[in-house]
Motif scaffolding. Structure first.
Motif, short mmCIF file in Angstrom:
data_model
loop_
_atom_site.label_atom_id
_atom_site.label_comp_id
_atom_site.label_asym_id
_atom_site.label_seq_id
_atom_site.Cartn_x
_atom_site.Cartn_y
_atom_site.Cartn_z
N ALA A 119 1.38 -3.95 -10.66
CA ALA A 119 0.81 -4.36 -9.38
C ALA A 119 1.43 -3.58 -8.22
O ALA A 119 0.73 -3.19 -7.28
CB ALA A 119 1.03 -5.87 -9.17
N GLU A 120 2.72 -3.33 -8.30
CA GLU A 120 3.40 -2.58 -7.25
C GLU A 120 2.87 -1.15 -7.17
O GLU A 120 2.68 -0.60 -6.08
CB GLU A 120 4.90 -2.58 -7.50
CG GLU A 120 5.74 -2.02 -6.37
CD GLU A 120 5.67 -2.85 -5.11
OE1 GLU A 120 5.82 -2.27 -4.01
OE2 GLU A 120 5.44 -4.08 -5.20
N LEU A 121 2.62 -0.54 -8.33
CA LEU A 121 2.10 0.83 -8.36
C LEU A 121 0.69 0.92 -7.80
O LEU A 121 0.24 2.00 -7.39
CB LEU A 121 2.12 1.37 -9.79
CG LEU A 121 3.49 1.65 -10.41
CD1 LEU A 121 3.33 2.06 -11.87
CD2 LEU A 121 4.22 2.74 -9.63
N LEU A 122 -0.03 -0.20 -7.80
CA LEU A 122 -1.41 -0.21 -7.34
C LEU A 122 -1.56 -0.63 -5.89
O LEU A 122 -2.68 -0.80 -5.40
CB LEU A 122 -2.26 -1.13 -8.24
CG LEU A 122 -2.37 -0.69 -9.71
CD1 LEU A 122 -3.18 -1.69 -10.50
CD2 LEU A 122 -2.97 0.71 -9.82
N LYS A 123 -0.44 -0.78 -5.19
CA LYS A 123 -0.50 -1.11 -3.77
C LYS A 123 -0.73 0.17 -2.97
O LYS A 123 -0.23 1.23 -3.32
CB LYS A 123 0.80 -1.78 -3.31
CG LYS A 123 0.98 -3.20 -3.82
CD LYS A 123 2.27 -3.80 -3.28
CE LYS A 123 2.47 -5.23 -3.75
NZ LYS A 123 3.74 -5.81 -3.25
N TYR A 124 -1.49 0.04 -1.89
CA TYR A 124 -1.71 1.19 -1.02
C TYR A 124 -0.40 1.67 -0.41
O TYR A 124 0.48 0.86 -0.07
CB TYR A 124 -2.70 0.85 0.08
CG TYR A 124 -4.12 0.71 -0.41
CD1 TYR A 124 -4.78 1.78 -0.99
CD2 TYR A 124 -4.81 -0.50 -0.29
CE1 TYR A 124 -6.08 1.65 -1.45
CE2 TYR A 124 -6.11 -0.63 -0.74
CZ TYR A 124 -6.74 0.45 -1.32
OH TYR A 124 -8.02 0.33 -1.78
N LYS A 125 -0.27 2.98 -0.25
CA LYS A 125 0.91 3.54 0.38
C LYS A 125 0.85 3.29 1.89
O LYS A 125 -0.17 2.83 2.42
CB LYS A 125 0.98 5.04 0.10
CG LYS A 125 1.18 5.38 -1.37
CD LYS A 125 1.20 6.89 -1.56
CE LYS A 125 1.40 7.26 -3.03
NZ LYS A 125 1.40 8.74 -3.24
N SER A 126 1.93 3.65 2.55
CA SER A 126 2.01 3.37 3.98
C SER A 126 1.06 4.23 4.80
O SER A 126 0.59 3.83 5.86
CB SER A 126 3.45 3.57 4.48
OG SER A 126 3.90 4.89 4.17
N SER A 127 0.75 5.44 4.32
CA SER A 127 -0.15 6.30 5.08
C SER A 127 -1.59 5.80 4.93
O SER A 127 -1.96 5.28 3.88
CB SER A 127 -0.05 7.76 4.60
OG SER A 127 -0.37 7.85 3.23
N PRO A 128 -2.41 5.96 5.96
CA PRO A 128 -3.75 5.37 5.96
C PRO A 128 -4.67 5.87 4.85
O PRO A 128 -5.60 5.16 4.47
CB PRO A 128 -4.30 5.74 7.35
CG PRO A 128 -3.10 5.99 8.18
CD PRO A 128 -2.07 6.56 7.26
N ASN A 129 -4.41 7.08 4.34
CA ASN A 129 -5.33 7.65 3.36
C ASN A 129 -4.56 8.25 2.17
O ASN A 129 -5.01 9.23 1.57
CB ASN A 129 -6.19 8.73 4.03
CG ASN A 129 -7.49 8.99 3.29
OD1 ASN A 129 -8.04 8.10 2.66
ND2 ASN A 129 -7.98 10.22 3.37
N GLY A 130 -3.42 7.63 1.84
CA GLY A 130 -2.54 8.21 0.83
C GLY A 130 -2.75 7.72 -0.58
O GLY A 130 -2.08 8.17 -1.50
#
Length: 209
Positions: free
Chosen positions: A143-154
């Motif tokens: 689940a952690e690996l599938l979270k969006y990164k901090s950048s808007p389009n990363g």
């Protein structure tokens, strides 16, 4: 026939086997499910991993699964990201998780997911990890690996792994799923409907080493 080291669990059988069978699959493609369930899972995987298996290809043929999300299947990217996350967290469970994804693929067809957000789809995919034998800690890592990164389009943490799979498909001009290659060349005669007899003939005609 290349495979970057972080994706080495996508290779089934002996890495030293002289012949290579590559299979491009999409988890939301019914024909990919057919070839995975009827051929790869039941016939070919045991043949390349167990001494004395059918077709006499143990140690002679290795199999590489190529993850090939088709853009017209709206949820396909999410399923492939989840599979790559499982591959990273619990590589020994990747094959079982692939089996689970194909089993549940209809739940991720266009209409069933049309009212779900990407976050909700990913949550469903993480939950399916239980069927593949993942424990709570491993599912939390996925689940952690599938979270969006901090950048808007990363993208997410496994986006680069997904890019590799997509780029190698483009590099080899792969269009449909499933597509099978043998020793680097497209084997256009292979059908997702093939059974034991057809695969036996296929390997007899091509395995020379």
């Amino acid at each position: 026939m290349a495979l970057q080291p972080s994706l080495s669990p996508l290779l089934i059988g002996s890495p030293a086997a002289p012949h290579t069978l590559e299979v491009y699959l999409d988890y939301v493609c019914p024909f990919s499910a057919k070839i995975f369930n009827n051929a790869l899972d039941q016939l070919i995987k045991p043949a390349v991993t167990e001494p004395g298996g059918r077709y006499d290809i143990y140690g002679k043929v290795k199999v590489i699964l190529r993850l090939h999300p088709q853009p017209w299947h709206g949820s396909s990217t999410f399923l492939h990201e989840a599979a790559l996350a499982v591959l990273r967290v619990a590589p020994q469970a990747f094959w079982a998780y692939s089996r689970v994804l194909f089993k549940h693929q209809e739940e991720f067809f266009d209409i069933p997911v049309s009212q779900l957000s990407p976050i909700q789809i990913r949550a469903k995919l993480v939950e399916l990890g239980k069927e593949a034998g993942l424990n709570d800690a491993q599912m939390a890592e996925v689940a952690e690996l599938l979270k969006y990164k901090s950048s808007p389009n990363g993208g997410v943490a496994v986006t680069d792994d997904l890019k590799y799979n997509i780029k190698i498909g483009r590099h080899n001009s792969i269009h449909v799923s499933p597509t099978v290659l043998f020793d680097g060349l497209i084997a256009g005669d292979v059908s997702s409907s093939w059974g034991d007899n057809e695969w036996s003939s296929f390997f007899k005609s091509r395995v020379t080493a």
